[in-house]
Write a protein that holds these residues in place. Structure first.
Motif, short mmCIF file in Angstrom:
data_model
loop_
_atom_site.label_atom_id
_atom_site.label_comp_id
_atom_site.label_asym_id
_atom_site.label_seq_id
_atom_site.Cartn_x
_atom_site.Cartn_y
_atom_site.Cartn_z
N GLY A 157 0.99 -1.06 0.02
CA GLY A 157 0.01 -0.11 0.06
C GLY A 157 0.96 1.15 0.09
O GLY A 157 1.82 1.25 0.88
N ASP A 158 0.50 2.13 -0.98
CA ASP A 158 1.18 3.59 -1.17
C ASP A 158 2.73 3.34 -1.08
O ASP A 158 3.52 3.91 -0.36
CB ASP A 158 0.74 4.24 0.32
CG ASP A 158 1.35 5.84 0.29
OD1 ASP A 158 0.97 6.23 -0.81
OD2 ASP A 158 1.83 6.44 1.09
N LEU A 159 2.94 2.32 -1.89
CA LEU A 159 4.59 2.22 -2.12
C LEU A 159 5.04 2.56 -3.58
O LEU A 159 3.99 2.72 -4.49
CB LEU A 159 4.74 0.61 -2.16
CG LEU A 159 6.05 0.14 -2.36
CD1 LEU A 159 7.14 0.62 -1.31
CD2 LEU A 159 6.36 -1.39 -2.79
N LEU A 160 6.01 3.56 -3.58
CA LEU A 160 6.19 3.90 -5.05
C LEU A 160 6.75 3.09 -5.91
O LEU A 160 7.32 2.03 -5.57
CB LEU A 160 7.38 5.10 -5.00
CG LEU A 160 6.96 6.49 -4.35
CD1 LEU A 160 8.14 7.43 -4.24
CD2 LEU A 160 6.22 7.06 -5.62
N TRP A 161 6.28 3.12 -7.31
CA TRP A 161 6.43 2.11 -8.35
C TRP A 161 7.09 2.78 -9.28
O TRP A 161 6.73 3.77 -10.00
CB TRP A 161 5.03 1.40 -8.93
CG TRP A 161 5.05 0.72 -10.08
CD1 TRP A 161 6.48 0.20 -10.37
CD2 TRP A 161 4.05 0.72 -11.11
NE1 TRP A 161 6.09 -0.31 -11.80
CE2 TRP A 161 4.58 -0.03 -12.19
CE3 TRP A 161 2.91 1.11 -11.02
CZ2 TRP A 161 3.89 -0.48 -13.21
CZ3 TRP A 161 1.97 0.85 -12.04
CH2 TRP A 161 2.71 0.01 -12.99
N TYR A 162 8.42 2.29 -9.72
CA TYR A 162 9.20 2.65 -10.61
C TYR A 162 9.16 2.09 -11.82
O TYR A 162 9.84 0.90 -11.61
CB TYR A 162 10.75 3.39 -10.31
CG TYR A 162 10.67 4.30 -9.25
CD1 TYR A 162 10.96 5.95 -9.64
CD2 TYR A 162 10.84 3.96 -7.90
CE1 TYR A 162 10.93 6.80 -8.91
CE2 TYR A 162 11.10 5.09 -6.81
CZ TYR A 162 10.98 6.24 -7.38
OH TYR A 162 11.07 7.33 -6.45
N PRO A 163 8.70 2.12 -13.03
CA PRO A 163 8.44 1.25 -13.91
C PRO A 163 9.87 1.26 -15.00
O PRO A 163 10.05 0.23 -15.70
CB PRO A 163 7.35 1.62 -14.71
CG PRO A 163 7.21 3.07 -14.77
CD PRO A 163 7.52 3.41 -13.29
N VAL A 164 10.67 2.18 -15.13
CA VAL A 164 11.50 2.51 -16.10
C VAL A 164 13.08 2.87 -15.28
O VAL A 164 12.92 3.67 -14.67
CB VAL A 164 11.54 3.48 -17.00
CG1 VAL A 164 12.36 3.59 -18.04
CG2 VAL A 164 9.88 3.15 -17.75
#
Length: 236
Positions: free
Chosen positions: A52-59
């Motif tokens: 929950g509320d965790l930053l997701w960096y896709p690149v």
């Protein structure tokens, strides 16, 4: 003139975007309810990561491209603590399911950007709940690769999660076995029980450690007593 290229491994990825998890108590309660119940739903599956509320960096290499879903589920990734979800370190698996809980501060433009982000970076199911308006929306990735709006969420069953969505006086979520999600009050009660069990286990461990130390001390005293009498305790 030689131009130095930055190394992707040197890029710093912040673990917070500086924004609060929730703007009000109602939004906070629903985020906790959804995230915690999903944690328990997949507690026995080591290869399902819920956050929950965790930053997701896709690149990799782009620390400005990120978002923090209110709740997300990733199939095929192990459980465990993370400061952020850096997709290239996770076998390049994006979160397949994400949830957003709205507050009055969320703008239409902001939510359109989120929808575009989730469409662009591989989300399969996207659900948005507005607890003030009791409004539920959902999108699912179609065969043509688009995130299409789900026409009716009433009675909808998530293909990935197996949970059922209903709307009454508020959102209702049901596990695949038909049991409803725990409420915020029930979650607090369960967490209190878990804390009490942990404290009891810690106290029991401390008591056992104390008894072991006392037994060792008595054995040492007995050995010294035997030596004072000219008896070698090692020979007994």
């Amino acid at each position: 003139m030689v131009t130095q290229q930055s190394n992707k491994s040197d890029v710093f990825y912040p673990e917070t975007d500086g924004k609060p998890m929730a703007d009000n108590t109602k939004q906070f309660r629903w985020i906790v309810v959804i995230e915690q119940n999903l944690e328990w739903l997949f507690a026995d599956n080591a290869d399902v990561f819920v956050a929950g509320d965790l930053l997701w960096y896709p690149v990799e290499g782009n620390n400005r491209l990120s978002t923090a879903p209110d709740a997300m589920v990733v199939f095929g990734r192990p459980k465990g603590d993370r400061g952020s979800y850096q997709q290239w370190k996770e076998n390049n698996i994006p979160p397949q399911v994400v949830f957003e809980v709205l507050s009055p501060g969320n703008t239409q433009r902001e939510m359109e950007r989120k929808l575009l982000f989730y469409h662009s970076y591989g989300v399969e199911e996207y659900y948005v709940y507005d607890p003030d308006r009791i409004r539920l929306e959902g999108w699912i990735r179609s065969e043509d690769g688009m995130l299409d709006r789900i026409e009716s969420m009433l009675g909808w069953v998530s293909p990935r999660l197996g949970i059922r969505f209903e709307l009454g006086a508020e959102l209702q979520l049901f596990r695949p076995d038909g049991i409803s999600f725990f409420s915020f009050a029930e979650i607090n009660q369960l967490l209190d029980q878990e804390r009490q069990r942990a404290e009891q286990a810690e106290q029991q461990l401390a008591q056992e450690r104390q008894r072991a130390e006392q037994a060792e001390q008595r054995a040492h005293q007995m050995a010294e007593r035997l030596r004072s009498l000219g008896i070698d305790p090692e020979a007994l």
